[in-house]
Design an enzyme around this catalytic site. Structure first.
Site, PDB file in Angstrom:
ATOM      1  N   GLY A 207      -3.283   9.585 -12.568  1.00  0.00           N
ATOM      2  CA  GLY A 207      -4.649   9.889 -11.726  1.00  0.00           C
ATOM      3  C   GLY A 207      -4.749  11.175 -11.545  1.00  0.00           C
ATOM      4  O   GLY A 207      -5.090  11.674 -10.559  1.00  0.00           O
TER       5      GLY A 207
ATOM      6  N   LYS B 201      -2.608  -1.749  -0.147  1.00  0.00           N
ATOM      7  CA  LYS B 201      -1.805  -0.844   0.156  1.00  0.00           C
ATOM      8  C   LYS B 201      -0.529  -1.391   0.993  1.00  0.00           C
ATOM      9  O   LYS B 201       0.533  -0.832   0.969  1.00  0.00           O
ATOM     10  CB  LYS B 201      -2.433   0.191   1.522  1.00  0.00           C
ATOM     11  CG  LYS B 201      -3.430   1.012   0.347  1.00  0.00           C
ATOM     12  CD  LYS B 201      -2.657   2.003  -0.358  1.00  0.00           C
ATOM     13  CE  LYS B 201      -3.914   2.803  -1.164  1.00  0.00           C
ATOM     14  NZ  LYS B 201      -3.146   3.732  -2.377  1.00  0.00           N
TER      15      LYS B 201
ATOM     16  N   GLY C 164      -8.240  12.745 -10.360  1.00  0.00           N
ATOM     17  CA  GLY C 164      -8.860  12.090  -8.927  1.00  0.00           C
ATOM     18  C   GLY C 164      -8.727  13.260  -8.010  1.00  0.00           C
ATOM     19  O   GLY C 164      -8.504  14.538  -8.084  1.00  0.00           O
ATOM     20  N   GLN C 165      -9.118  12.791  -6.750  1.00  0.00           N
ATOM     21  CA  GLN C 165      -9.404  13.722  -5.660  1.00  0.00           C
ATOM     22  C   GLN C 165      -7.939  14.508  -5.411  1.00  0.00           C
ATOM     23  O   GLN C 165      -7.904  15.679  -5.059  1.00  0.00           O
ATOM     24  CB  GLN C 165      -9.827  13.063  -4.446  1.00  0.00           C
ATOM     25  CG  GLN C 165     -10.060  14.144  -3.173  1.00  0.00           C
ATOM     26  CD  GLN C 165     -10.332  13.283  -1.998  1.00  0.00           C
ATOM     27  OE1 GLN C 165      -9.821  12.417  -1.727  1.00  0.00           O
ATOM     28  NE2 GLN C 165     -10.818  14.092  -0.820  1.00  0.00           N
TER      29      GLN C 165
ATOM     30  N   ILE D 136      -6.847   8.922 -17.594  1.00  0.00           N
ATOM     31  CA  ILE D 136      -7.402   7.622 -18.339  1.00  0.00           C
ATOM     32  C   ILE D 136      -8.564   7.842 -19.455  1.00  0.00           C
ATOM     33  O   ILE D 136      -9.262   9.132 -19.018  1.00  0.00           O
ATOM     34  CB  ILE D 136      -8.073   6.252 -17.486  1.00  0.00           C
ATOM     35  CG1 ILE D 136      -8.942   6.945 -16.480  1.00  0.00           C
ATOM     36  CG2 ILE D 136      -6.923   5.685 -16.943  1.00  0.00           C
ATOM     37  CD1 ILE D 136      -9.776   5.940 -15.750  1.00  0.00           C
TER      38      ILE D 136
ATOM     39  N   ILE E  37      -2.704   3.262 -15.986  1.00  0.00           N
ATOM     40  CA  ILE E  37      -1.642   2.799 -14.980  1.00  0.00           C
ATOM     41  C   ILE E  37      -1.533   1.071 -15.400  1.00  0.00           C
ATOM     42  O   ILE E  37      -0.330   0.701 -15.007  1.00  0.00           O
ATOM     43  CB  ILE E  37      -2.020   2.935 -13.413  1.00  0.00           C
ATOM     44  CG1 ILE E  37      -0.716   2.581 -12.734  1.00  0.00           C
ATOM     45  CG2 ILE E  37      -2.995   2.063 -12.898  1.00  0.00           C
ATOM     46  CD1 ILE E  37      -0.289   3.302 -11.252  1.00  0.00           C
TER      47      ILE E  37
ATOM     48  N   TYR F 162      -8.596  -2.949  -0.133  1.00  0.00           N
ATOM     49  CA  TYR F 162      -8.022  -1.728  -0.375  1.00  0.00           C
ATOM     50  C   TYR F 162      -6.627  -2.005   0.555  1.00  0.00           C
ATOM     51  O   TYR F 162      -5.596  -1.709   0.178  1.00  0.00           O
ATOM     52  CB  TYR F 162      -8.952  -0.727   0.179  1.00  0.00           C
ATOM     53  CG  TYR F 162      -8.483   0.475   0.107  1.00  0.00           C
ATOM     54  CD1 TYR F 162      -8.047   1.409  -1.086  1.00  0.00           C
ATOM     55  CD2 TYR F 162      -8.086   1.513   1.443  1.00  0.00           C
ATOM     56  CE1 TYR F 162      -7.576   2.522  -0.826  1.00  0.00           C
ATOM     57  CE2 TYR F 162      -7.503   2.605   1.454  1.00  0.00           C
ATOM     58  CZ  TYR F 162      -7.224   3.267   0.208  1.00  0.00           C
ATOM     59  OH  TYR F 162      -6.739   4.555   0.132  1.00  0.00           O
TER      60      TYR F 162
HETATM   61  N1  SER Z   1     -10.049   7.979   2.209  1.00  0.00           N
HETATM   62  C1  SER Z   1      -9.780   6.444   1.833  1.00  0.00           C
HETATM   63  C2  SER Z   1     -11.041   5.436   2.240  1.00  0.00           C
HETATM   64  O1  SER Z   1     -11.821   6.293   2.724  1.00  0.00           O
HETATM   65  C3  SER Z   1      -8.626   5.891   3.037  1.00  0.00           C
HETATM   66  O2  SER Z   1      -7.668   5.992   2.836  1.00  0.00           O
HETATM   67  O3  SER Z   1     -11.257   4.501   1.413  1.00  0.00           O
END
Ligand code: SER
Length: 320
Positions: free
Chosen positions: A8, A147, A11-12, A35, A55, A143
């Site tokens: 990744g 996690k 990414g950010q 990717i 991944i 999400y």
């Molecule tokens: N920055 C993430 C989100 O807002 C939270 O971990 O989805």
């Protein structure tokens, strides 16, 4: 940590972490995993090796680990919270299936693994203020569910197979380099872009919505320091609460107004993001990270705001 695979890397977090690792470990291979269709460009592509690593494809992870003698994997592949609600199946495939692939490669090849968790791993029943390290984690977003699963699966691989897994629960991360995209905390990045462009910011969350936040330089330090920590001191592994600051939209907009006096913000609520934010803590207690590996943030809201405004003006070529 010498040879590192960043999954990744465009990414950010990955964009900046790859570069930071290359500075910290100039004698190692810091491999930017990307990717197809999102190949690294510019300095990330020019300053070190890169490899196509989806991944969800365990073989690609194994090939990159083998080729570059990787000892540590940073697993930064994920969909953020709001995007994940739109694509829950994909969020699971990347967040849990991808982590499983990573852990299996790590088990076979003897790698350490860092996988960020999040304030999103908390939910109903979690104490909202000064949320403890060890507490109820019953998130209702996909999400958050990925996690919590990731935290538990990582701990399992350490207990069962001796894989060195470590992690932090990141708050909203604020940065000026690569955009986050699809998160609930993104407003705290977008607000700075509006401020330097002289636009009225349309805030998707209502006043009083407090969440933990952190400036990217502190987040990068946390990701590196936890992997460098003395394992004998670690009581926890997956995953440590870390935070730098907690604010709501009013506090951050008032702070920006100290430096951009004519900055304007209006509220245009996004019900999905509001519901997600309402289910997350107001502020985390990160005592365990401070005690077990000396975690300490360097930026607060004021110093972050000064730097964000300065860096964004440079990036966007906007005169003050
Ligand atoms: N920055 C993430 C989100 O807002 C939270 O971990 O989805």
């Amino acid at each position: 940590m010498k040879n590192v695979l960043v999954i990744g890397a465009t990414g950010q977090i990955g964009t900046e972490l790859t570069m930071r690792l290359r500075q910290e470990y100039p004698n190692g291979n810091i491999v930017a995993g990307y990717i197809k269709g999102a190949e690294p460009k510019g300095i990330v592509a020019e300053s070190g090796p890169m490899a196509e690593v989806d991944i969800t494809n365990a073989q690609q992870i194994a090939d990159a680990v083998e080729k570059y003698h990787v000892d540590t994997i940073y697993n930064l592949a994920a969909l953020l919270s709001a995007t994940a609600e739109a694509k829950p199946q994909l969020a699971w495939k990347i967040g849990v299936g991808g982590l499983y692939n990573t852990l299996e490669v790590a088990r076979e090849k003897g790698c350490a693994v860092f996988t960020p968790s999040s304030i999103g791993s908390f939910g109903k029943g979690t104490p909202r203020d000064h949320t403890p390290q060890d507490t109820i984690q019953r998130p209702e977003t996909i999400y958050g569910i990925t996690k919590v699963t990731g935290e538990m699966l990582s701990d399992y691989y350490t207990r069962r197979f001796g894989v060195d897994t470590r992690s932090v629960r990141f708050p909203g991360l604020i940065s000026y380099v690569a955009p986050p995209g699809g998160g609930t905390t993104d407003y705290a990045v977008d607000i700075y872009y509006s401020a330097v462009r002289g636009e009225t910011f349309k805030c998707p969350l209502k006043p009083g919505t407090f969440m933990d936040m952190m400036y990217m330089p502190d987040a990068l330090r946390a990701a590196i320091e936890i992997m460098e920590a003395n394992p004998d001191r670690l009581v926890h592994r997956n995953s440590f609460n870390v935070t730098s600051m907690s604010f709501d939209p009013e506090i951050i907009s008032n702070k920006i107004r100290e430096y951009v006096p004519d900055f304007k913000m209006e509220y245009e609520l996004d019900p999905l993001r509001q519901a997600i934010a309402d289910s997350w803590p107001n502020s985390l207690d990160d005592t365990c990270a401070r005690e077990e590996w000396d975690w300490k943030p360097q930026y607060d809201l004021d110093s972050m705001t000064v730097d964000m405004l300065k860096q964004l003006r440079i990036k966007l070529g906007i005169e003050k």
